[in-house]
Motif scaffolding. Structure first.
Motif, PDB file in Angstrom:
ATOM      1  N   ARG A   1       0.840  -1.195   0.000  1.00 57.85           N
ATOM      2  CA  ARG A   1       0.000   0.000   0.000  1.00 57.85           C
ATOM      3  C   ARG A   1       0.875   1.245   0.000  1.00 57.85           C
ATOM      4  NH1 ARG A   1      -3.564  -1.010   3.699  1.00 57.85           N
ATOM      5  NH2 ARG A   1      -2.413  -0.230   5.491  1.00 57.85           N
ATOM      6  N   LYS A   2       0.479   2.231  -0.796  1.00 54.53           N
ATOM      7  CA  LYS A   2       1.154   3.524  -0.839  1.00 54.53           C
ATOM      8  C   LYS A   2       0.143   4.586  -0.477  1.00 54.53           C
ATOM      9  CE  LYS A   2       4.357   6.564  -2.076  1.00 54.53           C
ATOM     10  NZ  LYS A   2       5.644   6.710  -1.364  1.00 54.53           N
ATOM     11  N   GLU A   3       0.433   5.340   0.576  1.00 54.85           N
ATOM     12  CA  GLU A   3      -0.479   6.391   1.003  1.00 54.85           C
ATOM     13  C   GLU A   3      -0.424   7.570   0.034  1.00 54.85           C
ATOM     14  OE1 GLU A   3      -2.506   5.811   3.348  1.00 54.85           O
ATOM     15  OE2 GLU A   3      -1.561   4.051   4.246  1.00 54.85           O
ATOM     16  N   ALA A   4      -1.548   8.290  -0.047  1.00 54.23           N
ATOM     17  CA  ALA A   4      -1.586   9.483  -0.891  1.00 54.23           C
ATOM     18  C   ALA A   4      -0.563  10.498  -0.399  1.00 54.23           C
ATOM     19  CB  ALA A   4      -2.988  10.095  -0.857  1.00 54.23           C
ATOM     20  N   THR A   5       0.107  11.133  -1.352  1.00 55.64           N
ATOM     21  CA  THR A   5       1.116  12.138  -0.994  1.00 55.64           C
ATOM     22  C   THR A   5       0.986  13.347  -1.917  1.00 55.64           C
ATOM     23  OG1 THR A   5       2.738  11.127  -2.490  1.00 55.64           O
ATOM     24  CG2 THR A   5       2.773  10.419  -0.190  1.00 55.64           C
ATOM     25  N   THR A   6       1.537  14.461  -1.476  1.00 53.05           N
ATOM     26  CA  THR A   6       1.622  15.659  -2.312  1.00 53.05           C
ATOM     27  C   THR A   6       3.089  16.002  -2.478  1.00 53.05           C
ATOM     28  OG1 THR A   6      -0.518  16.524  -1.545  1.00 53.05           O
ATOM     29  CG2 THR A   6       1.020  18.099  -2.534  1.00 53.05           C
ATOM     30  N   PHE A   7       3.525  16.109  -3.742  1.00 55.77           N
ATOM     31  CA  PHE A   7       4.927  16.417  -3.997  1.00 55.77           C
ATOM     32  C   PHE A   7       5.243  17.851  -3.588  1.00 55.77           C
ATOM     33  CE2 PHE A   7       3.990  13.141  -7.277  1.00 55.77           C
ATOM     34  CZ  PHE A   7       4.879  12.177  -6.816  1.00 55.77           C
ATOM     35  N   SER A   8       6.402  18.029  -3.024  1.00 53.96           N
ATOM     36  CA  SER A   8       6.851  19.377  -2.668  1.00 53.96           C
ATOM     37  C   SER A   8       7.195  20.140  -3.938  1.00 53.96           C
ATOM     38  CB  SER A   8       8.089  19.293  -1.771  1.00 53.96           C
ATOM     39  OG  SER A   8       9.190  18.766  -2.507  1.00 53.96           O
ATOM     40  N   LEU A   9       7.348  21.442  -3.813  1.00 58.02           N
ATOM     41  CA  LEU A   9       7.724  22.254  -4.967  1.00 58.02           C
ATOM     42  C   LEU A   9       9.062  21.782  -5.527  1.00 58.02           C
ATOM     43  CD1 LEU A   9       7.449  24.567  -6.924  1.00 58.02           C
ATOM     44  CD2 LEU A   9       8.274  26.132  -5.146  1.00 58.02           C
ATOM     45  N   GLN A  10       9.971  21.434  -4.649  1.00 52.84           N
ATOM     46  CA  GLN A  10      11.275  20.959  -5.106  1.00 52.84           C
ATOM     47  C   GLN A  10      11.129  19.678  -5.923  1.00 52.84           C
ATOM     48  OE1 GLN A  10      14.088  20.208  -1.962  1.00 52.84           O
ATOM     49  NE2 GLN A  10      15.791  19.877  -3.367  1.00 52.84           N
ATOM     50  N   GLN A  11      10.275  18.780  -5.458  1.00 50.88           N
ATOM     51  CA  GLN A  11      10.055  17.525  -6.174  1.00 50.88           C
ATOM     52  C   GLN A  11       9.314  17.747  -7.491  1.00 50.88           C
ATOM     53  OE1 GLN A  11       7.952  15.711  -2.872  1.00 50.88           O
ATOM     54  NE2 GLN A  11       9.569  14.168  -2.622  1.00 50.88           N
ATOM     55  N   ALA A  12       8.481  18.787  -7.533  1.00 53.82           N
ATOM     56  CA  ALA A  12       7.642  19.025  -8.702  1.00 53.82           C
ATOM     57  C   ALA A  12       8.199  20.101  -9.629  1.00 53.82           C
ATOM     58  CB  ALA A  12       6.239  19.430  -8.242  1.00 53.82           C
ATOM     59  N   THR A  13       9.452  20.482  -9.424  1.00 57.52           N
ATOM     60  CA  THR A  13      10.034  21.575 -10.206  1.00 57.52           C
ATOM     61  C   THR A  13       9.898  21.363 -11.712  1.00 57.52           C
ATOM     62  OG1 THR A  13      11.604  22.209  -8.479  1.00 57.52           O
ATOM     63  CG2 THR A  13      12.164  22.813 -10.738  1.00 57.52           C
ATOM     64  N   ALA A  14      10.245  20.187 -12.173  1.00 59.00           N
ATOM     65  CA  ALA A  14      10.198  19.920 -13.614  1.00 59.00           C
ATOM     66  C   ALA A  14       8.775  20.027 -14.143  1.00 59.00           C
ATOM     67  CB  ALA A  14      10.771  18.544 -13.911  1.00 59.00           C
ATOM     68  N   GLN A  15       7.815  19.499 -13.389  1.00 51.61           N
ATOM     69  CA  GLN A  15       6.422  19.538 -13.831  1.00 51.61           C
ATOM     70  C   GLN A  15       5.887  20.968 -13.830  1.00 51.61           C
ATOM     71  OE1 GLN A  15       3.755  17.113 -11.500  1.00 51.61           O
ATOM     72  NE2 GLN A  15       2.001  17.513 -12.830  1.00 51.61           N
ATOM     73  N   VAL A  16       6.224  21.732 -12.784  1.00 49.01           N
ATOM     74  CA  VAL A  16       5.781  23.128 -12.708  1.00 49.01           C
ATOM     75  C   VAL A  16       6.349  23.923 -13.877  1.00 49.01           C
ATOM     76  CG1 VAL A  16       5.888  25.271 -11.372  1.00 49.01           C
ATOM     77  CG2 VAL A  16       5.477  23.097 -10.204  1.00 49.01           C
ATOM     78  N   THR A  17       7.628  23.711 -14.170  1.00 47.20           N
ATOM     79  CA  THR A  17       8.264  24.407 -15.294  1.00 47.20           C
ATOM     80  C   THR A  17       7.563  24.062 -16.600  1.00 47.20           C
ATOM     81  OG1 THR A  17      10.409  24.376 -14.161  1.00 47.20           O
ATOM     82  CG2 THR A  17      10.431  24.754 -16.537  1.00 47.20           C
ATOM     83  N   GLN A  18       7.252  22.794 -16.784  1.00 41.17           N
ATOM     84  CA  GLN A  18       6.580  22.352 -18.008  1.00 41.17           C
ATOM     85  C   GLN A  18       5.197  22.987 -18.132  1.00 41.17           C
ATOM     86  OE1 GLN A  18       5.526  18.146 -18.143  1.00 41.17           O
ATOM     87  NE2 GLN A  18       5.937  18.076 -20.338  1.00 41.17           N
ATOM     88  N   LEU A  19       4.454  23.023 -17.044  1.00 36.49           N
ATOM     89  CA  LEU A  19       3.106  23.585 -17.074  1.00 36.49           C
ATOM     90  C   LEU A  19       3.134  25.091 -17.313  1.00 36.49           C
ATOM     91  CD1 LEU A  19       1.581  21.543 -14.126  1.00 36.49           C
ATOM     92  CD2 LEU A  19       0.900  21.395 -16.522  1.00 36.49           C
ATOM     93  N   LEU A  20       4.068  25.782 -16.683  1.00 37.40           N
ATOM     94  CA  LEU A  20       4.182  27.226 -16.895  1.00 37.40           C
ATOM     95  C   LEU A  20       4.614  27.538 -18.326  1.00 37.40           C
ATOM     96  CD1 LEU A  20       5.764  28.487 -13.547  1.00 37.40           C
ATOM     97  CD2 LEU A  20       3.562  29.179 -14.520  1.00 37.40           C
ATOM     98  N   THR A  21       5.492  26.722 -18.868  1.00 39.39           N
ATOM     99  CA  THR A  21       5.925  26.922 -20.254  1.00 39.39           C
ATOM    100  C   THR A  21       4.754  26.741 -21.211  1.00 39.39           C
ATOM    101  OG1 THR A  21       8.170  26.169 -19.737  1.00 39.39           O
ATOM    102  CG2 THR A  21       7.512  26.150 -22.056  1.00 39.39           C
ATOM    103  N   ALA A  22       3.933  25.721 -20.964  1.00 35.53           N
ATOM    104  CA  ALA A  22       2.750  25.492 -21.799  1.00 35.53           C
ATOM    105  C   ALA A  22       1.778  26.654 -21.675  1.00 35.53           C
ATOM    106  CB  ALA A  22       2.076  24.185 -21.384  1.00 35.53           C
ATOM    107  N   GLN A  23       1.642  27.173 -20.474  1.00 30.63           N
ATOM    108  CA  GLN A  23       0.765  28.316 -20.231  1.00 30.63           C
ATOM    109  C   GLN A  23       1.260  29.539 -21.003  1.00 30.63           C
ATOM    110  OE1 GLN A  23       0.540  30.405 -16.202  1.00 30.63           O
ATOM    111  NE2 GLN A  23      -1.267  29.101 -16.100  1.00 30.63           N
ATOM    112  N   ARG A  24       2.578  29.749 -20.980  1.00 29.77           N
ATOM    113  CA  ARG A  24       3.166  30.867 -21.721  1.00 29.77           C
ATOM    114  C   ARG A  24       2.941  30.699 -23.219  1.00 29.77           C
ATOM    115  NH1 ARG A  24       9.050  32.824 -19.587  1.00 29.77           N
ATOM    116  NH2 ARG A  24       8.369  33.860 -17.677  1.00 29.77           N
TER     117      ARG A  24
END
Length: 320
Positions: free
Chosen positions: A276-299
């Motif tokens: 079993r794996k409990e639900a988790t929320t990635f920290s900003l540091q862990q999600a840096t690549a995804q955030v960058t990708q989403l912001l780039t798409a938004q731009r």
């Protein structure tokens, strides 16, 4: 109101992948040569709209009623026309862009991989036609990407703001790997239903006596679920994928322990959770690549939207 814009490359590939070749007679409007719009003197015809519309409805055009198709067409045709106008404008703006032949060939191969040979044959598109369409769309993408690349780098503050405002996008739902035994209660009532419960309880006693070591064996012998042939294994199950009564046990039962007998609409269950794996929320540091990708798409979306507004302000668009 500003129109929504989609990437022309994706628009064209969507049409291709949905199986556009020629438009069935029942799908086409009465005059395919009718000019609907002229963009700087270049015509958009009813046939152009029919082609995109057929791509949107795909195989449903063969089974849907005429009234239903007419309604869908009425709702979508104005948007299709606007998208075709957008593409005309963007193609002209990006005409000087260079696209390597290898890049075009790679895109062609990707399209062909996504289709079976029979599906690709049904398109009635030659390699030359496909190459021309993809080349145009790649030019537009490069044109937009150059403009995005010229913008200032994404700042840490932008990333932090986006992360905090969209934190739900960075949540990883929990999951389990359960095995279960199902004693179906379909059609059972009264004494028959009670016997089903007793059968499940007797199986649980056997499982507990062996500390669950015989779970797969008993599942294969007694479970009425199709998973019985694999020892009751349901594979990876995410939150929200199972009935709530099943999920409540699966996500609370200690790993490796045999559960109590519990009931769902299907019948009586016994399960054991292997992982079993409990639900988790990635920290900003862990999600840096995804955030960058989403912001780039938004731009990129904003750059395209602003560009189209500017192009339309200067263009001569005649509607008929």
């Amino acid at each position: 109101m500003r129109n929504s814009h989609i990437c022309p490359f994706l628009l064209r590939l969507t049409v291709v992948l949905l199986g556009v070749s020629s438009v069935p007679v029942g799908m086409a409007q009465s005059n395919p040569d009718k000019i609907l719009v002229k963009v700087n003197g270049e015509a958009i015809t009813q046939a152009d709209v029919d082609e995109v519309f057929q791509g949107l409805v795909g195989e449903k055009s063969k089974t849907a009623s005429a009234a239903s198709l007419a309604q869908v067409r009425g709702e979508n045709e104005p948007l299709i026309v606007e998208q075709l106008i957008d593409k005309k404008l963007l193609m002209k703006a990006a005409a000087r862009q260079k696209v390597a032949a290898t890049e075009v060939e790679h895109a062609i191969q990707e399209v062909k991989k996504a289709l079976t040979p029979a599906e690709f044959e049904q398109l009635h598109w030659t390699d030359e036609k496909l190459r021309s369409e993809i080349s145009s769309d790649l030019k537009i993408n490069h044109f937009i990407e150059e403009r995005v690349a010229s913008l200032p780098a994404i700042t840490e503050e932008e990333m932090k703001t986006y992360y905090n405002e969209n934190i739900g996008k960075f949540a990883a739902p929990g999951y389990v790997y359960p095995r279960h035994i199902l004693i179906s209660t379909e059609g059972a009532t009264g004494d028959a239903l009670r016997e089903k419960r007793l059968q499940a309880e007797r199986l649980r006693l056997k499982l507990n006596a062996a500390k669950g070591a015989n779970f797969s064996e008993l599942a294969k012998e007694y479970s009425t679920c199709p998973s019985a042939k694999s020892g009751g294994s349901l594979g990876r199950v995410g939150e929200g994928q199972m009935p709530k009564s099943f999920e409540a046990v699966a996500f609370s039962q200690p790993v490796g322990e045999v559960s109590p007998v519990f009931e769902t609409d299907l019948g009586f269950h016994i399960l054991i959770v292997d992982e079993r794996k409990e639900a988790t929320t990635f920290s900003l540091q862990q999600a840096t690549a995804q955030v960058t990708q989403l912001l780039t798409a938004q731009r990129k979306q904003k750059v395209m939207s602003d560009l189209l507004d500017a192009l339309k302000a200067k263009a001569k668009i005649e509607r008929f």
